[in-house]
Scaffold this active site. Structure first.
Site, PDB file in Angstrom:
ATOM      1  N   LYS A  28       1.007  -1.498   0.097  1.00 56.79           N
ATOM      2  CA  LYS A  28      -0.137  -0.108  -0.011  1.00 56.79           C
ATOM      3  C   LYS A  28       0.573   1.083   0.156  1.00 56.79           C
ATOM      4  CE  LYS A  28      -1.964   3.043   2.958  1.00 56.79           C
ATOM      5  NZ  LYS A  28      -1.945   4.014   2.467  1.00 56.79           N
ATOM      6  N   GLU A  36      10.336   1.760  10.204  1.00 59.95           N
ATOM      7  CA  GLU A  36      11.199   3.225  10.545  1.00 59.95           C
ATOM      8  C   GLU A  36       9.841   4.463  10.780  1.00 59.95           C
ATOM      9  OE1 GLU A  36      13.339   2.977   6.859  1.00 59.95           O
ATOM     10  OE2 GLU A  36      14.080   0.457   7.403  1.00 59.95           O
ATOM     11  N   CYS A  43      13.491  12.185   6.534  1.00 54.37           N
ATOM     12  CA  CYS A  43      13.475  11.295   8.583  1.00 54.37           C
ATOM     13  C   CYS A  43      14.953  11.559   8.292  1.00 54.37           C
ATOM     14  CB  CYS A  43      12.948   9.895   8.182  1.00 54.37           C
ATOM     15  SG  CYS A  43      13.917   9.295   7.303  1.00 54.37           S
ATOM     16  N   GLU A 103       8.635  16.579  15.312  1.00 56.17           N
ATOM     17  CA  GLU A 103       9.564  16.652  13.788  1.00 56.17           C
ATOM     18  C   GLU A 103       8.510  17.559  13.132  1.00 56.17           C
ATOM     19  OE1 GLU A 103      10.797  12.894  10.639  1.00 56.17           O
ATOM     20  OE2 GLU A 103       9.687  12.734  11.840  1.00 56.17           O
TER      21      GLU A 103
END
Length: 485
Positions: free
Chosen positions: A180, A256, A290, A389
């Site tokens: 997906k 992750e 990231c 973040e």
């Protein structure tokens, strides 16, 4: 170049065939650089996920299990070759889908996607398993089985690169997959299915379903009892939801997740080299990586010089149309994400931060989700802009005086993905690197990767490691066989 295509309809790929949903339900795919319509995307329901998982299970138990390692390696290499043959097309699709600069997609995303397949094509045929002789009594050896049907739920920032980073080892070890992609970036994943079919993968080995996450397609995959493992790359909140969904069937998980990575610059570092690399580690891909070093800590003797030179270099970056060759920074992925990043700029000002450069929408770009590369100073470590973040072209810069002080600040986070250390003192480099709680630590460089090495984060940055033998461990189940002599 905007007129190269009109609209694209992205379909599911199930059991070797492209198909729409049974109920013909679709959603729109928007170009983040223009806010125009790219096309429509088939939206999977539980039925399509069931079809895809069933196809993957049949393929797992079918002829795919009889393919030798060399035969799988040949197919993987062919997939990598076909990706390179379609480099220009795939880079264009990636650019209009994500808003990233076309030159970046051509230089990094697509070549690395091909290399992921080439690497595992070679790596898997060169590795062996453990074997031990127990005196004259017995002989023990390990044997690896595919883990089974693997759900690959992938992000929008590096869509093809990160999908292939997981798909290649999954196929190399004999698994079948249900993929997906992010609902925001369906294009290159769909094109990859064409490539996999052309390369000769049996029907059902790779399956693709489009849709949303929680409460939708992604959740249906993570809850499905016939999915044996989930590999997810994305945000922490979604990772926690997948963990809950998969708990009922005790799925094997690889996550992750996010990062709020420190970039520690000591005064003995080569400042010119630091500036050039830090421009990349701060703003490449609009800061939507990231691994970006979004918390910059500079030793006080060079603090003012660094800010001055870094700001000058930042102002030279070109923000604009991702399809133009001179563009350094393109558009953020979506209106929703754009508004989130803009909100952090307001938070920074409210917390007493100083906007050194940037801080808003570039002049002349009235449509699209563009934000100037932004440098913020003067924030306390408790500010949300320092702790959370942002995932945009925004960095904070903080001075430090003592090594112990900067180590403490670097580790003051819920994350633990990566860190960068700049120093020419070799003893300090080792000392500080071993004191940082993160999965990946670079010294005097950034984003330098060897695919044999472990990749992953600590704390809320992830679960498990990928790369080389670490991917092999996740995508296989290990049995020990003992032969009495």
């Amino acid at each position: 170049m905007e007129t190269r295509i009109k609209t694209i309809h992205s379909q599911h790929f199930i059991n070797g065939q492209f198909t729409d949903s049974d109920n013909l339900k679709t959603f729109q795919n928007i170009n983040p650089a223009t806010e125009g319509l790219i096309g429509t995307v088939a939206q999977a329901g539980e039925e399509e996920v069931n079809y895809a998982v069933a196809a993957a299970r049949r393929a797992l138990d079918g002829t795919w299990k009889d393919y030798t390692l060399q035969e799988r390696s040949k197919i993987l290499r062919r997939i990598g070759d076909l990706i390179l043959e379609r480099l220009d097309e795939l880079a264009y699709l990636e650019s209009i889908d994500t808003g990233k600069p076309l030159p970046l997609a051509k230089k990094i995303d697509i070549p690395r996607a091909a290399y992921n397949f080439h690497f595992y094509a070679d790596y898997m045929i060169s590795m062996g398993n453990e074997a031990y002789q127990q005196d004259k009594e017995a002989f023990h050896y390990s044997y690896r089985h595919p883990v089974g049907v693997v759900g690959l739920i992938k992000p929008w920032n590096l869509p093809l690169l990160l999908l292939t980073w997981k798909l290649a080892p999954a196929l190399a070890t004999g698994n079948t997959t249900v993929i997906k992609p992010s609902e925001w970036t369906p294009l290159t994943a769909t094109a990859l299915m064409e490539i996999c079919k052309e390369a000769g993968l049996p029907n059902g080995v790779v399956n693709l379903v489009h849709g949303y996450g929680t409460g939708s397609t992604g959740e249906a995959i993570s809850k499905h009892p016939d999915v044996d493992a989930i590999s997810f790359i994305g945000e922490v909140k979604t990772g926690k939801a997948i963990m809950k969904s998969g708990a009922e069937s005790l799925k094997k998980l690889s996550f992750e997740l996010g990062g709020k990575n420190p970039n520690i610059i000591f005064s003995d570092a080569d400042i010119e080299e630091v500036i050039e690399t830090t421009i990349k580690s701060s703003f490449i891909n609009q800061g939507e990586v990231c691994l970006c070093g979004s918390r910059i800590y500079v030793e006080r003797p060079i603090y003012e010089e660094f800010i001055r030179k870094f700001a000058e270099r930042t102002k030279e970056l070109t923000v604009g149309n991702p399809l133009h060759e001179e563009t350094d920074i393109g558009a953020l992925i979506s209106k929703e994400h754009y508004e989130s990043v803009i909100n952090y700029l307001a938070i920074a000002k409210n917390d007493g931060g100083e906007i050194v450069t940037g801080g808003g929408r570039p002049e002349g770009l009235d449509s699209g989700y563009y934000i100037e590369p932004t440098i913020i100073t003067g924030l306390e470590r408790t500010s949300r802009c320092v702790r959370e973040e942002i995932f945009g072209p925004i960095v904070t810069i903080t001075p430090f005086d003592m090594e112990e002080e900067v180590i403490m600040q670097a580790n003051d986070t819920h994350y633990g993905l990566s860190a960068t250390i700049w120093t020419n003192d070799i003893k300090r480099a080792h000392r500080v690197a071993q004191s940082i709680r993160a999965g990946i630590i670079w010294v005097n460089t950034w984003f330098l990767r060897d695919l044999r090495t472990p990749f992953g984060g600590t704390n809320q940055s992830g679960i498990g490691r990928a790369g080389g033998m670490h991917s092999l461990d996740f995508y296989t189940e290990l049995s020990n066989i003992t032969i009495k002599l």
